[in-house]
Scaffold this active site. Structure first.
Site, mmCIF file in Angstrom:
data_model
loop_
_atom_site.group_PDB
_atom_site.id
_atom_site.type_symbol
_atom_site.label_atom_id
_atom_site.label_comp_id
_atom_site.label_asym_id
_atom_site.label_seq_id
_atom_site.Cartn_x
_atom_site.Cartn_y
_atom_site.Cartn_z
ATOM 1 N N LYS A 11 0.821 -1.211 0.000
ATOM 2 C CA LYS A 11 0.000 0.000 0.000
ATOM 3 C C LYS A 11 0.861 1.270 0.000
ATOM 4 C CE LYS A 11 -3.991 -2.188 2.280
ATOM 5 N NZ LYS A 11 -4.956 -2.083 3.418
ATOM 6 N N TYR A 51 -12.362 -1.945 -3.393
ATOM 7 C CA TYR A 51 -12.836 -2.185 -2.026
ATOM 8 C C TYR A 51 -14.363 -2.042 -1.936
ATOM 9 C CZ TYR A 51 -8.265 -2.532 0.331
ATOM 10 O OH TYR A 51 -7.034 -2.950 0.793
ATOM 11 N N PHE A 59 -15.411 4.007 7.260
ATOM 12 C CA PHE A 59 -14.035 4.292 6.826
ATOM 13 C C PHE A 59 -13.863 4.248 5.298
ATOM 14 C CE2 PHE A 59 -14.223 -0.288 7.904
ATOM 15 C CZ PHE A 59 -13.768 -0.862 6.727
ATOM 16 N N ARG A 87 -2.067 -14.031 4.593
ATOM 17 C CA ARG A 87 -2.788 -13.337 5.670
ATOM 18 C C ARG A 87 -2.038 -13.481 6.997
ATOM 19 N NH1 ARG A 87 -7.165 -9.975 4.446
ATOM 20 N NH2 ARG A 87 -7.987 -10.491 6.494
ATOM 21 N N THR A 93 -5.505 -6.591 10.917
ATOM 22 C CA THR A 93 -5.770 -5.322 10.233
ATOM 23 C C THR A 93 -5.173 -4.134 10.993
ATOM 24 O OG1 THR A 93 -7.861 -6.297 9.502
ATOM 25 C CG2 THR A 93 -7.621 -3.921 9.231
ATOM 26 N N ARG A 104 2.455 -6.115 9.180
ATOM 27 C CA ARG A 104 1.729 -4.952 9.699
ATOM 28 C C ARG A 104 2.280 -4.497 11.050
ATOM 29 N NH1 ARG A 104 -4.284 -6.798 7.596
ATOM 30 N NH2 ARG A 104 -4.326 -5.487 5.729
ATOM 31 N N ASN A 114 -2.001 0.386 6.705
ATOM 32 C CA ASN A 114 -1.485 -0.833 7.332
ATOM 33 C C ASN A 114 -0.614 -1.675 6.381
ATOM 34 O OD1 ASN A 114 -3.519 -1.744 5.715
ATOM 35 N ND2 ASN A 114 -4.768 -2.616 7.344
ATOM 36 N N HIS A 117 -2.195 -5.338 1.573
ATOM 37 C CA HIS A 117 -3.499 -5.976 1.373
ATOM 38 C C HIS A 117 -3.266 -7.424 0.982
ATOM 39 C CE1 HIS A 117 -7.435 -7.032 -0.308
ATOM 40 N NE2 HIS A 117 -6.757 -7.572 -1.292
ATOM 41 N N GLU A 128 -9.919 -10.419 -7.459
ATOM 42 C CA GLU A 128 -8.942 -9.341 -7.285
ATOM 43 C C GLU A 128 -7.776 -9.474 -8.278
ATOM 44 O OE1 GLU A 128 -9.881 -8.766 -2.517
ATOM 45 O OE2 GLU A 128 -7.887 -9.417 -3.139
HETATM 46 P P1 ATP Z 1 -7.154 -5.786 3.363
HETATM 47 O O1 ATP Z 1 -8.522 -6.091 2.739
HETATM 48 O O2 ATP Z 1 -6.599 -4.452 2.923
HETATM 49 O O3 ATP Z 1 -6.204 -6.917 3.197
HETATM 50 P P2 ATP Z 1 -8.159 -6.606 5.930
HETATM 51 O O4 ATP Z 1 -8.798 -7.724 5.176
HETATM 52 O O5 ATP Z 1 -7.246 -6.942 7.065
HETATM 53 O O6 ATP Z 1 -7.363 -5.646 4.949
HETATM 54 P P3 ATP Z 1 -10.675 -5.223 5.851
HETATM 55 O O7 ATP Z 1 -11.699 -5.340 6.930
HETATM 56 O O8 ATP Z 1 -10.905 -5.928 4.554
HETATM 57 O O9 ATP Z 1 -9.275 -5.630 6.495
HETATM 58 O O10 ATP Z 1 -10.476 -3.658 5.570
HETATM 59 C C1 ATP Z 1 -9.891 -3.202 4.354
HETATM 60 C C2 ATP Z 1 -8.973 -2.039 4.661
HETATM 61 O O11 ATP Z 1 -9.772 -0.939 5.111
HETATM 62 C C3 ATP Z 1 -7.990 -2.274 5.815
HETATM 63 O O12 ATP Z 1 -6.833 -2.948 5.429
HETATM 64 C C4 ATP Z 1 -7.674 -0.844 6.217
HETATM 65 O O13 ATP Z 1 -6.777 -0.214 5.301
HETATM 66 C C5 ATP Z 1 -9.058 -0.199 6.094
HETATM 67 N N1 ATP Z 1 -9.811 -0.287 7.361
HETATM 68 C C6 ATP Z 1 -10.432 -1.384 7.880
HETATM 69 N N2 ATP Z 1 -11.030 -1.111 9.053
HETATM 70 C C7 ATP Z 1 -10.803 0.210 9.290
HETATM 71 C C8 ATP Z 1 -11.171 1.117 10.326
HETATM 72 N N3 ATP Z 1 -11.886 0.721 11.376
HETATM 73 N N4 ATP Z 1 -10.735 2.403 10.232
HETATM 74 C C9 ATP Z 1 -9.996 2.818 9.166
HETATM 75 N N5 ATP Z 1 -9.620 2.022 8.147
HETATM 76 C C10 ATP Z 1 -10.010 0.727 8.204
HETATM 77 MG MG MG Z 2 -9.994 -7.381 3.431
#
Ligand code: ATP
Ligand code: MG
Length: 144
Positions: A11, A51, A59, A87, A93, A104, A114, A117, A128
């Site tokens: 990212k 997304y 968010f 993962r 996250t 992370r 973070n 992805h 994706e």
């Molecule tokens: P990713 O999909 O990026 O691999 P993830 O699967 O761990 O991450 P998701 O729940 O899919 O988490 O959220 C997608 C992305 O949205 C997160 O990686 C982060 O960048 C952002 N995000 C998620 N939760 C929050 C939150 N509570 N506040 C701000 N940003 C968030």
């Molecule tokens: Mg995710």
């Protein structure tokens, strides 16, 4: 364990910190191979489509802005159990809650910025990967 492909994104925050090499090293040392890669920069609209499952969440708008704030490195990783393994290497996250030694925990700035992805299921990995790459751009190391 099945050989799988998964989509990985380094990212904007991690690209800006110049830790691309450290992140790829962790993938390679843990049995994942980079079989496709490109640097790109998403528009906010493209980030929103990528997304889309988070549309409507508090968010979401910020996430689209952040994901389009600078260049990203998009990769297809291939290996045994690649989706879950990636993962695991990424960590939770929220970098504050991520296990020590994960990407992370070591490189994430915040729950939003973070570092990486990773696809979370076979179905999402396929979608994706197709979002960013055509089949001819992916170079398998496990050809049958
Ligand atoms: P990713 O999909 O990026 O691999 P993830 O699967 O761990 O991450 P998701 O729940 O899919 O988490 O959220 C997608 C992305 O949205 C997160 O990686 C982060 O960048 C952002 N995000 C998620 N939760 C929050 C939150 N509570 N506040 C701000 N940003 C968030
Ligand atoms: Mg995710």
């Amino acid at each position: 364990m099945p050989v799988q492909r998964t989509l990985s994104i380094i990212k904007p925050d991690a690209v800006a910190k110049n830790v691309i090499g450290d992140i790829i090293r962790r993938f390679e040392e843990n049995g994942l191979a980079v079989v496709a890669a490109k640097m790109t920069r998403l528009t906010p609209e493209e980030a929103g489509r990528f997304y889309a499952v988070h549309r409507g969440k508090p968010f979401y708008e910020d996430l689209c802005r952040y994901m389009s704030s600078g260049p990203i490195l998009v990769m297809v990783l291939e290996g045994k159990n690649a989706i879950a393994l990636n993962r695991k290497l990424m960590g939770a996250t929220d970098p504050k809650k991520a296990e020590p030694g994960t990407i992370r925990a070591d490189h994430g700035e915040s729950i939003e910025a973070n570092a990486v992805h990773g696809s979370d299921s076979e179905e999402n990995a396929a979608k994706e990967i197709a979002f960013f790459f055509g089949e001819v751009e992916i170079h398998s190391r496990n050809a049958a």
